[in-house]
Design a protein around this motif. Structure first.
Motif, short mmCIF file in Angstrom:
data_model
loop_
_atom_site.label_atom_id
_atom_site.label_comp_id
_atom_site.label_asym_id
_atom_site.label_seq_id
_atom_site.Cartn_x
_atom_site.Cartn_y
_atom_site.Cartn_z
N ALA A 189 0.82 -1.21 0.00
CA ALA A 189 0.00 0.00 0.00
C ALA A 189 0.86 1.26 0.00
CB ALA A 189 -0.93 0.00 1.21
N GLU A 190 1.90 1.28 0.82
CA GLU A 190 2.74 2.46 0.90
C GLU A 190 3.47 2.72 -0.41
OE1 GLU A 190 5.14 1.77 4.42
OE2 GLU A 190 3.86 3.16 5.56
N LYS A 191 3.78 1.66 -1.14
CA LYS A 191 4.43 1.82 -2.44
C LYS A 191 3.44 2.26 -3.52
CE LYS A 191 8.10 -1.61 -1.75
NZ LYS A 191 8.65 -2.92 -2.23
N GLY A 192 2.15 2.17 -3.21
CA GLY A 192 1.15 2.55 -4.21
C GLY A 192 0.94 1.52 -5.28
N GLU A 193 1.22 0.25 -4.97
CA GLU A 193 1.04 -0.81 -5.96
C GLU A 193 -0.43 -1.18 -6.12
OE1 GLU A 193 3.49 -4.05 -4.78
OE2 GLU A 193 5.38 -2.95 -5.04
N ALA A 194 -0.76 -1.70 -7.28
CA ALA A 194 -2.15 -2.11 -7.56
C ALA A 194 -2.48 -3.40 -6.82
CB ALA A 194 -2.34 -2.29 -9.06
N PHE A 195 -3.77 -3.57 -6.54
CA PHE A 195 -4.26 -4.81 -5.94
C PHE A 195 -4.99 -5.63 -7.00
CE2 PHE A 195 -4.11 -1.88 -2.28
CZ PHE A 195 -3.28 -2.62 -1.43
N THR A 196 -4.81 -6.95 -6.95
CA THR A 196 -5.59 -7.80 -7.83
C THR A 196 -7.03 -7.85 -7.31
OG1 THR A 196 -5.21 -9.83 -6.58
CG2 THR A 196 -3.54 -9.21 -8.23
N GLN A 197 -7.93 -8.35 -8.14
CA GLN A 197 -9.33 -8.44 -7.70
C GLN A 197 -9.47 -9.41 -6.54
OE1 GLN A 197 -10.94 -9.80 -11.60
NE2 GLN A 197 -11.59 -11.66 -10.53
N ASP A 198 -8.63 -10.44 -6.49
CA ASP A 198 -8.69 -11.39 -5.37
C ASP A 198 -8.13 -10.77 -4.09
OD1 ASP A 198 -9.87 -13.34 -6.92
OD2 ASP A 198 -7.98 -14.31 -7.45
N GLU A 199 -7.08 -9.99 -4.22
CA GLU A 199 -6.53 -9.30 -3.04
C GLU A 199 -7.55 -8.32 -2.47
OE1 GLU A 199 -1.70 -9.15 -3.82
OE2 GLU A 199 -3.00 -7.72 -4.87
N PHE A 200 -8.24 -7.61 -3.35
CA PHE A 200 -9.24 -6.66 -2.90
C PHE A 200 -10.36 -7.38 -2.16
CE2 PHE A 200 -12.81 -3.59 -4.02
CZ PHE A 200 -12.42 -2.63 -3.10
N ARG A 201 -10.82 -8.48 -2.70
CA ARG A 201 -11.85 -9.27 -2.04
C ARG A 201 -11.35 -9.77 -0.68
NH1 ARG A 201 -16.14 -12.81 -2.41
NH2 ARG A 201 -16.81 -12.15 -4.47
N ASP A 202 -10.10 -10.18 -0.61
CA ASP A 202 -9.53 -10.66 0.65
C ASP A 202 -9.51 -9.55 1.70
OD1 ASP A 202 -8.00 -12.61 2.31
OD2 ASP A 202 -6.40 -11.13 2.08
N ILE A 203 -9.14 -8.34 1.29
CA ILE A 203 -9.12 -7.20 2.20
C ILE A 203 -10.52 -6.94 2.75
CG2 ILE A 203 -8.81 -4.68 2.31
CD1 ILE A 203 -6.57 -5.12 0.14
N MET A 326 -6.12 6.32 -2.56
CA MET A 326 -6.58 5.85 -3.86
C MET A 326 -5.69 4.72 -4.38
SD MET A 326 -7.23 9.66 -5.47
CE MET A 326 -8.05 9.13 -6.98
N PHE A 327 -6.36 3.66 -4.89
CA PHE A 327 -5.64 2.51 -5.43
C PHE A 327 -6.33 1.99 -6.69
CE2 PHE A 327 -4.58 2.44 -0.92
CZ PHE A 327 -3.20 2.23 -0.95
N LYS A 328 -5.51 1.35 -7.53
CA LYS A 328 -6.06 0.58 -8.63
C LYS A 328 -6.39 -0.82 -8.12
CE LYS A 328 -3.12 2.72 -12.18
NZ LYS A 328 -2.12 2.44 -13.24
N VAL A 329 -7.55 -1.31 -8.51
CA VAL A 329 -7.89 -2.73 -8.36
C VAL A 329 -7.99 -3.28 -9.78
CG1 VAL A 329 -9.55 -4.41 -7.54
CG2 VAL A 329 -9.07 -2.37 -6.17
N VAL A 330 -7.24 -4.34 -10.06
CA VAL A 330 -7.07 -4.78 -11.44
C VAL A 330 -7.67 -6.16 -11.64
CG1 VAL A 330 -5.38 -5.16 -13.26
CG2 VAL A 330 -4.94 -3.42 -11.52
N ALA A 331 -8.46 -6.29 -12.68
CA ALA A 331 -9.07 -7.58 -13.01
C ALA A 331 -8.01 -8.57 -13.49
CB ALA A 331 -10.14 -7.40 -14.08
N ASP A 332 -8.32 -9.83 -13.38
CA ASP A 332 -7.39 -10.88 -13.80
C ASP A 332 -6.99 -10.70 -15.26
OD1 ASP A 332 -7.62 -11.98 -11.29
OD2 ASP A 332 -9.08 -13.52 -11.89
N GLY A 333 -5.67 -10.79 -15.49
CA GLY A 333 -5.17 -10.72 -16.85
C GLY A 333 -5.04 -9.33 -17.44
N VAL A 334 -5.31 -8.28 -16.64
CA VAL A 334 -5.25 -6.91 -17.13
C VAL A 334 -3.97 -6.25 -16.64
CG1 VAL A 334 -6.37 -4.64 -17.11
CG2 VAL A 334 -7.76 -6.71 -17.22
N ASP A 335 -3.27 -5.55 -17.53
CA ASP A 335 -2.09 -4.79 -17.17
C ASP A 335 -2.53 -3.55 -16.39
OD1 ASP A 335 0.12 -3.08 -17.09
OD2 ASP A 335 0.74 -3.50 -19.15
N PRO A 336 -1.96 -3.30 -15.19
CA PRO A 336 -2.36 -2.11 -14.42
C PRO A 336 -2.26 -0.81 -15.23
CG PRO A 336 -1.04 -3.55 -13.04
CD PRO A 336 -1.00 -4.13 -14.43
N ASP A 337 -1.30 -0.75 -16.16
CA ASP A 337 -1.15 0.45 -16.98
C ASP A 337 -2.20 0.55 -18.08
OD1 ASP A 337 0.99 1.29 -15.48
OD2 ASP A 337 2.52 0.60 -16.89
#
Length: 539
Positions: A189-203, A326-337
């Motif tokens: 989180a501190e690095k500002g990295e994106a979360f996968t959809q599964d990580e978001f659900r886990d949170i 603010m964070f990106k949550v990224v669907a499976d197989g999608v490039d965060p960029d």
């Protein structure tokens, strides 16, 4: 409005100026008009006489008499008499057009049909010749925006306002930093990295199982603001890199035809059925959303609640971890960029044009050229050098009292000083010295907005190619389009609330059948035709 887009996710060459002569039924040839103005009006400028122009600005009605206004008059010889409606701006604009009682300069919502009405009626002067002769700074600052804002006849009738892609993030999933740290996601989180959809659900799931507030009320893992439902939908779409339309084989379709749309709704429905999405996600009004976000029992929001963060700050002091980031949550197989969290139109919010009633088109374009220049932008947005800011080592440096003035009482300070009061021909982004044009919102950043520049990087995309590609207002096609959109909106909510994934699929299939029965293909043909015509005009 641009402030809202900066600080809240919910609450976002000169081209071919070859119009020969800049003709208008009422204005006549741009060259001859300019020449007549030079000979007939030049004595006014030569004698130092100030020219007063009427300026209809739907955004402000204040008198043009503060220090920045005075400095503009000193620089340009133009004094502005601001006109602003007490009621609906578009109604006033229509009345002025119908009566012919036009101001010298008019500012309108660029995204509204009113602009094309003014152009079609011959009420605006073509600007191409005037810009070629007197608009060097306009050409430099606007660049290809001039090409992209041409009318169907190839001419420019207005200058864009709040143009250029705003680099600040617009939409995101916003998660409390303290929650992320306590659940083991702190370093990421501190690095500002994106979360996968599964990580978001886990949170969300672990938050639901762990947290209760002081009154023993159930935790709310994820909530949203129903007053901004299009932004809620686009935030989830952004996980998959979806845009306004589904594009395939050179044709545009309603976004619901995108295979990822059904996957998105399934994901949302799964969150809802598992108690991770607020049961009231589709009915929360602004005030309720804010209260929930600021209560301490919410882990994440769809879009940032600035007021929710304010309430948390009141309860927790300067502990910046107890804030939504603010964070990106990224669907499976999608490039965060490749996500699409920050839809922005490079063509901006407003259109500012010179009307055919204006007897001083040359002086007016010179006035516009100065304000559009870098010097003019800093005057409008930073104030007066030596009073509000200083140049130090080649950089604009605001005085402390200027920054404090916006913090203490934004509206009063802007009105008294004129800084950021006259937001005309504003360019998003940064000046040649690297300082932001928008001093008040971008020079000093709090922890949340600073972090967002990293966490939401590379998610801004230009929506301008999709501007104005729908059916013309009032046509049968426009009515059909609205009916289809209503069908889609209703189905979207029902699908998220569905009792099972099988029901989601059934509702989705029924929706597609219903929009097909209402001639969706005919509307999609309009989208495709206008989209291609627009891109061809930009070449």
């Amino acid at each position: 409005l641009p402030i809202l887009l900066t600080i809240s996710c919910l609450t976002a060459g000169c081209g071919n100026n070859s119009g020969n002569g800049g003709e208008s039924p009422s204005a006549g040839n741009g060259d001859s008009q300019a020449a007549a103005t030079e000979t007939g009006k030049a004595d006014e400028a030569a004698s130092g006489e100030v020219i007063t122009l009427t300026f209809f600005d739907k955004n402000t009605g204040d008198a043009f008499d503060n220090p920045v206004a005075q400095a503009i008059t000193e620089k340009t010889g133009i004094k502005i008499e601001v006109q602003q409606p007490t009621g609906n701006p578009e109604e006033k604009l229509n009345l002025m057009l119908a009566s012919g009682d036009l101001p010298d300069i008019v500012l309108m919502d660029r995204r509204s049909d009113i602009v094309n009405k003014y152009i079609a009626a011959g009420a605006l002067v073509p600007l191409n010749d005037l810009i070629d002769q007197y608009g060097a700074d306009i050409q430099e600052m606007y660049g290809d925006i001039l090409n992209k804002s041409r009318y169907e006849d190839g001419k420019n009738y207005y200058l864009n306002n709040w143009y250029g892609l705003d680099p600040d993030p617009d939409r995101a999933f916003c998660i409390r930093m303290d929650v992320l740290k306590e659940l083991g996601y702190g370093e990421k989180a501190e690095k500002g990295e994106a979360f996968t959809q599964d990580e978001f659900r886990d949170i969300l799931n672990r938050f639901k199982e762990t947290y209760k507030d002081a009154d023993g009320q159930s935790a709310i893992p994820l909530t949203s603001n129903a007053d901004y439902m299009p932004s809620v939908l686009s935030t989830f779409k952004a996980m998959y890199g979806m845009k306004n339309y589904y594009e395939k084989d050179g044709k545009l379709y309603f976004d619901v035809r995108d295979p990822d749309y059904l996957e998105m709704v399934k994901y949302m429905n799964g969150l809802y059925r598992d108690g991770l999405l607020d049961k009231e996600w589709a009915v929360n009004k602004e005030q309720i959303f804010t209260q929930k976000a600021g209560s301490g029992r919410v882990a994440a929001t769809v879009g940032l609640s600035s007021d929710g963060n304010r309430l948390l700050k009141e309860d927790n002091g300067e502990d910046t971890d107890k804030q939504f980031y603010m964070f990106k949550v990224v669907a499976d197989g999608v490039d965060p960029d490749k996500t699409t969290f920050s839809p922005r139109s490079s063509l901006g919010w407003d259109a500012i044009g010179i009307t055919v009633k204006n007897e001083h088109p040359v002086e007016t374009i010179k006035f516009m050229n100065f304000l559009a220049s870098e010097e003019g932008q800093y005057l409008l947005m930073w104030g007066i050098e030596g009073k509000d800011w200083d140049m130090e080592d080649g950089k604009h440096v605001p005085r402390p009292e200027t920054l404090q003035g916006f913090k203490d009482d934004w509206n009063t300070f802007a009105k008294e000083t004129g800084i950021r009061k006259w937001t005309w021909f504003i360019k998003n982004g940064y000046g040649s010295d690297g300082t932001p044009y928008d001093l008040a919102t971008k020079y000093e950043r709090d922890a949340v907005s600073t972090h967002a520049l990293t966490s939401m990087a590379n998610s801004t995309w230009d929506t301008a190619p999709y501007d104005y590609i729908g059916p013309a207002a009032g046509t049968p096609e426009a009515l059909s389009e609205q009916k289809i959109k209503d069908i889609i909106d209703t189905a979207f909510t029902n699908m998220v609330y569905a009792d099972s994934e099988e029901q989601v699929v059934s509702l989705y299939d029924a929706m597609i059948s219903e929009i097909d029965a209402n001639q969706a293909s005919a509307i999609e043909a309009v989208y495709t035709e206008k989209y291609n015509e627009q891109l061809a005009l930009w070449k």
